[in-house]
Write a protein that holds these residues in place. Structure first.
Motif, mmCIF file in Angstrom:
data_model
loop_
_atom_site.group_PDB
_atom_site.id
_atom_site.type_symbol
_atom_site.label_atom_id
_atom_site.label_comp_id
_atom_site.label_asym_id
_atom_site.label_seq_id
_atom_site.Cartn_x
_atom_site.Cartn_y
_atom_site.Cartn_z
ATOM 1 N N SER A 133 67.981 49.837 49.238
ATOM 2 C CA SER A 133 66.584 49.456 49.286
ATOM 3 C C SER A 133 65.842 49.925 47.843
ATOM 4 O O SER A 133 64.877 49.106 47.681
ATOM 5 N N SER A 134 66.454 50.818 47.158
ATOM 6 C CA SER A 134 65.888 50.754 45.622
ATOM 7 C C SER A 134 66.149 49.764 44.918
ATOM 8 O O SER A 134 65.003 49.525 44.124
ATOM 9 N N THR B 25 63.643 47.007 46.015
ATOM 10 C CA THR B 25 62.345 47.448 45.504
ATOM 11 C C THR B 25 61.980 47.335 43.891
ATOM 12 O O THR B 25 60.972 47.012 43.316
ATOM 13 N N ASN B 26 63.022 47.569 43.151
ATOM 14 C CA ASN B 26 63.047 47.478 41.608
ATOM 15 C C ASN B 26 63.300 46.002 41.128
ATOM 16 O O ASN B 26 62.934 45.929 39.821
ATOM 17 N N PRO C 17 65.139 53.071 39.027
ATOM 18 C CA PRO C 17 65.170 54.399 39.722
ATOM 19 C C PRO C 17 65.386 54.295 41.334
ATOM 20 O O PRO C 17 65.171 53.456 42.034
ATOM 21 N N HIS D 245 64.338 55.533 44.864
ATOM 22 C CA HIS D 245 63.028 55.859 45.632
ATOM 23 C C HIS D 245 63.596 56.554 46.964
ATOM 24 O O HIS D 245 63.965 55.745 47.847
ATOM 25 N N THR D 246 63.308 57.744 46.926
ATOM 26 C CA THR D 246 63.778 58.597 48.317
ATOM 27 C C THR D 246 62.554 58.709 49.043
ATOM 28 O O THR D 246 61.566 58.374 48.788
ATOM 29 N N ARG D 247 62.874 58.580 50.420
ATOM 30 C CA ARG D 247 61.956 58.655 51.551
ATOM 31 C C ARG D 247 61.314 59.978 51.635
ATOM 32 O O ARG D 247 61.996 61.083 51.594
#
Length: 349
Positions: free
Chosen positions: A104-105, A108-109, A185, A187-189
């Motif tokens: 998912s990161s 997103t990036n 980076p 991205h933690t939930r």
């Protein structure tokens, strides 16, 4: 003999030379079309998942491996087995969660350029032949199929223990190093959802007048000295036991010995590459004993009026402290292989 000569002359004839690129393009067009179709299909399958994970099966894996080198994308495959999720020593659910964070990161990036690598999850019960093909004997197991693959079994890169040490962060380093792909980076939930935070905040505002009144009177648990004393000891143990290390890296408390038919638990793992939770708790307990004994000798024993009792308690405290430190040094030597020896100078300047 003459026929072969005529064919060779026709092959190098300038009249037929322009036909060579057309012929090669005609021969390669099915491969290119297959690659483009598969690429579009993977993008479509990924769009159906919120985390960008693609459910992989044997037939889809064979289609990916059949693309000639260099491939248009890399593949990172997580080998999963649902029947082993209940065993805490494998920590498969936590590693799978970190793998989903990595996927998912990456999306997103890289919103506009995210087709250089795809993230897959393959299940053992559905794709046993793929597990046998990659010779997967233990899980968690993550395998990278890079862009250039001449021999699948030799050129595919397996993620080692260091790749799981820090979760998604170490996985990201593995991908960026071996696949030459920018992940960005992690991205933690959030641990507490936003709606839950709003409910907690509203409840705190409602109860705030009552709490302030209790605090002014001095009738709260936060104003009890014994609570603060117990809390300080707990914080000290929390720090010296490496608890944050265990939480961040999701290290298991213990492991099961697979060579033992009875399933013996392994509390201490020899090797600096992994630390179990039981190891940190044992060392933290020893350090806590030393800290409490030092506090006792400096704040309690000095107030005793009987000198004999005072000296006896101080000697006993020093002996137990020396024993605890000796055990810590022994465990460090056993685990890392590096010895710790005292040094006495031959002369003083």
């Amino acid at each position: 003999m003459k026929t072969s000569i005529k064919l060779s002359r026709m092959a190098i004839s300038p009249i037929h030379a322009p036909l060579l690129p057309i012929t090669l393009l005609f021969l390669l067009s099915p491969i290119i079309t297959h690659s483009n179709d598969l690429h579009s299909e993977l993008i479509h399958l990924r769009s159906k998942s919120l985390l960008g994970l693609i459910h992989l099966k044997d037939n889809l894996l064979q289609r990916i491996l059949s693309i000639p080198s260099p491939k248009p994308f890399s593949s990172l495959i997580f080998f999963d087995a649902r029947q082993l999720h209940a065993k805490s020593e494998n920590s498969i659910p936590s590693v799978k969660y970190e793998f989903s964070l990595l996927s998912s990161s990456y999306l997103t990036n890289n919103p506009g350029n995210n087709t250089h690598i795809f993230f897959f999850i393959i299940e053992f019960e559905e794709s046993k032949s793929s597990f046998e093909f990659f010779d997967v004997k233990s899980i968690p197991h993550v395998r990278l199929v890079p862009v250039r693959v001449d021999d699948v079994k030799k050129d595919c890169v397996r993620m080692g223990a260091s790749g799981f040490s820090m979760g998604a962060v170490s996985m990201k380093e593995f991908v960026e190093t071996n696949a030459n792909v920018y992940v960005g980076p992690i991205h933690t939930r959030p641990v507490i959802p936003k709606k839950m935070m709003m409910v907690i905040g509203a409840g705190f505002l409602i109860w705030s007048p009552y709490l302030v009144k209790r605090f002014v009177i001095g009738n709260t648990i936060l104003q009890d000295k014994y609570v603060w004393m117990s809390g300080s000891i707990l914080v000290y143990f929390f720090s010296v036991a490496g608890t944050m290390f265990t939480i961040i890296r999701k290290a298991p408390l213990f492991l099961m010995d697979r060579n033992d038919p009875a399933g013996k638990s392994i509390m201490f793992y020899q090797g600096a590459g992994m630390q179990l939770g039981a190891e940190g708790f044992a060392v933290g307990f020893l350090y806590t004993i030393v800290g409490l004994l030092l506090a006792f000798m400096t704040h309690v024993s000095v107030r005793l009026k009987n000198k004999g009792t005072q000296n006896l308690l101080m000697a006993l405290g020093l002996f137990v402290s020396f024993w605890a430190v000796q055990k810590v040094i022994y465990l460090n030597n056993w685990k890392t292989g590096y010895g710790i020896h005292p040094y006495w100078p031959s002369r003083w300047k």
